[in-house]
Design an enzyme around this catalytic site. Structure first.
Site, PDB file in Angstrom:
ATOM      1  N   ASN A 282       0.832  -1.214   0.000  1.00 47.61           N
ATOM      2  CA  ASN A 282       0.000   0.000   0.000  1.00 47.61           C
ATOM      3  C   ASN A 282       0.865   1.262   0.000  1.00 47.61           C
ATOM      4  O   ASN A 282       1.828   1.346   0.762  1.00 47.61           O
ATOM      5  CB  ASN A 282      -0.905   0.006   1.239  1.00 47.61           C
TER       6      ASN A 282
ATOM      7  N   HIS B  39       6.717  -1.323   3.030  1.00 49.55           N
ATOM      8  CA  HIS B  39       6.653  -2.750   3.387  1.00 49.55           C
ATOM      9  C   HIS B  39       5.792  -3.468   2.370  1.00 49.55           C
ATOM     10  O   HIS B  39       4.843  -2.906   1.845  1.00 49.55           O
ATOM     11  CB  HIS B  39       6.103  -2.966   4.800  1.00 49.55           C
TER      12      HIS B  39
HETATM   13  P1  5GP Z   1      -0.238  -1.134   5.987  1.00 48.32           P
HETATM   14  O1  5GP Z   1      -1.679  -0.955   6.350  1.00 48.32           O
HETATM   15  O2  5GP Z   1       0.579   0.099   6.311  1.00 48.32           O
HETATM   16  O3  5GP Z   1      -0.031  -1.630   4.607  1.00 48.32           O
HETATM   17  O4  5GP Z   1       0.258  -2.311   6.922  1.00 48.32           O
HETATM   18  C1  5GP Z   1       0.844  -2.156   8.164  1.00 48.32           C
HETATM   19  C2  5GP Z   1       0.979  -3.540   8.736  1.00 48.32           C
HETATM   20  O5  5GP Z   1       1.961  -3.529   9.746  1.00 48.32           O
HETATM   21  C3  5GP Z   1      -0.302  -4.075   9.383  1.00 48.32           C
HETATM   22  O6  5GP Z   1      -0.636  -5.326   8.803  1.00 48.32           O
HETATM   23  C4  5GP Z   1       0.051  -4.194  10.857  1.00 48.32           C
HETATM   24  O7  5GP Z   1      -0.569  -5.288  11.477  1.00 48.32           O
HETATM   25  C5  5GP Z   1       1.554  -4.328  10.825  1.00 48.32           C
HETATM   26  N1  5GP Z   1       2.238  -3.797  11.998  1.00 48.32           N
HETATM   27  C6  5GP Z   1       2.064  -2.571  12.547  1.00 48.32           C
HETATM   28  N2  5GP Z   1       2.895  -2.412  13.600  1.00 48.32           N
HETATM   29  C7  5GP Z   1       3.616  -3.567  13.698  1.00 48.32           C
HETATM   30  C8  5GP Z   1       4.640  -4.002  14.599  1.00 48.32           C
HETATM   31  O8  5GP Z   1       5.047  -3.304  15.521  1.00 48.32           O
HETATM   32  N3  5GP Z   1       5.160  -5.240  14.395  1.00 48.32           N
HETATM   33  C9  5GP Z   1       4.720  -6.042  13.370  1.00 48.32           C
HETATM   34  N4  5GP Z   1       5.290  -7.236  13.251  1.00 48.32           N
HETATM   35  N5  5GP Z   1       3.758  -5.661  12.508  1.00 48.32           N
HETATM   36  C10 5GP Z   1       3.205  -4.439  12.676  1.00 48.32           C
END
Ligand code: 5GP
Ligand code: ZN
Length: 172
Positions: free
Chosen positions: A123, A136
């Site tokens: 995203n 990511h």
């Molecule tokens: P986005 O919505 O930005 O594409 O995804 C962020 C992702 O990062 C989410 O799936 C969320 O669960 C994950 N996430 C957020 N904070 C942490 C963290 O501190 N550790 C891990 N392992 N995942 C995280």
């Protein structure tokens, strides 16, 4: 899953060693990169090993971790060690490497998890659902009876709009 995540975590803890990213200098020598991290970026800290994580892969450029709130069993994230907010900001060379890592991880994970398919997605921007502003890539294993929803309503496009996009994209 509990077994998988804890064994991956312990395996990772047992042999944990941070591998710093490297760049090749003018003389062709590999140099460790110690770039300033974006202040308070959680993924910078995780990627650097300052915050422990369930690491399933690490090399000089990336750390791959299990998502803390997984959409499905084995949901993982590829994090570059250097801070880039999104794909737009990433150098081409590093961006290309992401897909190679993705391929390797999903191949191994498919074997280990016995999943039936994979969503590889990423995203860019709040409007696109990005919540952590450090690039990511999501690796989401899919199972026949899972309740993961990654979907959109199929729309339609007029011939005019299609022509406009094609003109703008190709006539420059
Ligand atoms: P986005 O919505 O930005 O594409 O995804 C962020 C992702 O990062 C989410 O799936 C969320 O669960 C994950 N996430 C957020 N904070 C942490 C963290 O501190 N550790 C891990 N392992 N995942 C995280
Ligand atoms: Zn960061």
């Amino acid at each position: 899953y509990t077994n998988l995540s804890s064994s991956v975590y312990h395996w990772e803890k047992g042999r944990h060693k941070y591998i710093p990213p490297t760049k090749t200098d003018k003389e062709g020598k590999k140099r460790k990169v110690r770039k300033m991290k974006k202040d308070n970026c959680i993924f910078c800290k995780i990627a650097a090993g300052q915050i422990p994580s369930a690491t399933i892969y690490e090399d000089a450029d990336f750390r791959v971790i299990l998502d803390i709130e997984p959409a499905s069993k084995g949901h993982a994230l590829i994090l570059p060690k250097e801070h880039y907010a999104n794909l737009y900001e990433m150098p081409d060379e590093l961006a290309a490497k992401v897909l190679v890592v993705a391929k390797q991880i999903i191949t191994k994970m498919t074997d280990i998890l016995g999943c039936d398919g994979y969503n590889v997605l990423q995203n860019n921007g709040e409007e696109a659902g990005q919540t952590v502003f450090h690039f990511h890539m999501h690796l989401i294993p899919r199972y026949k009876e899972d309740d993961v929803t990654i979907t959109w309503k199929h729309g339609s496009v007029s011939e005019e709009l299609k022509a406009e996009i094609l003109t703008k994209m190709n006539d420059k």
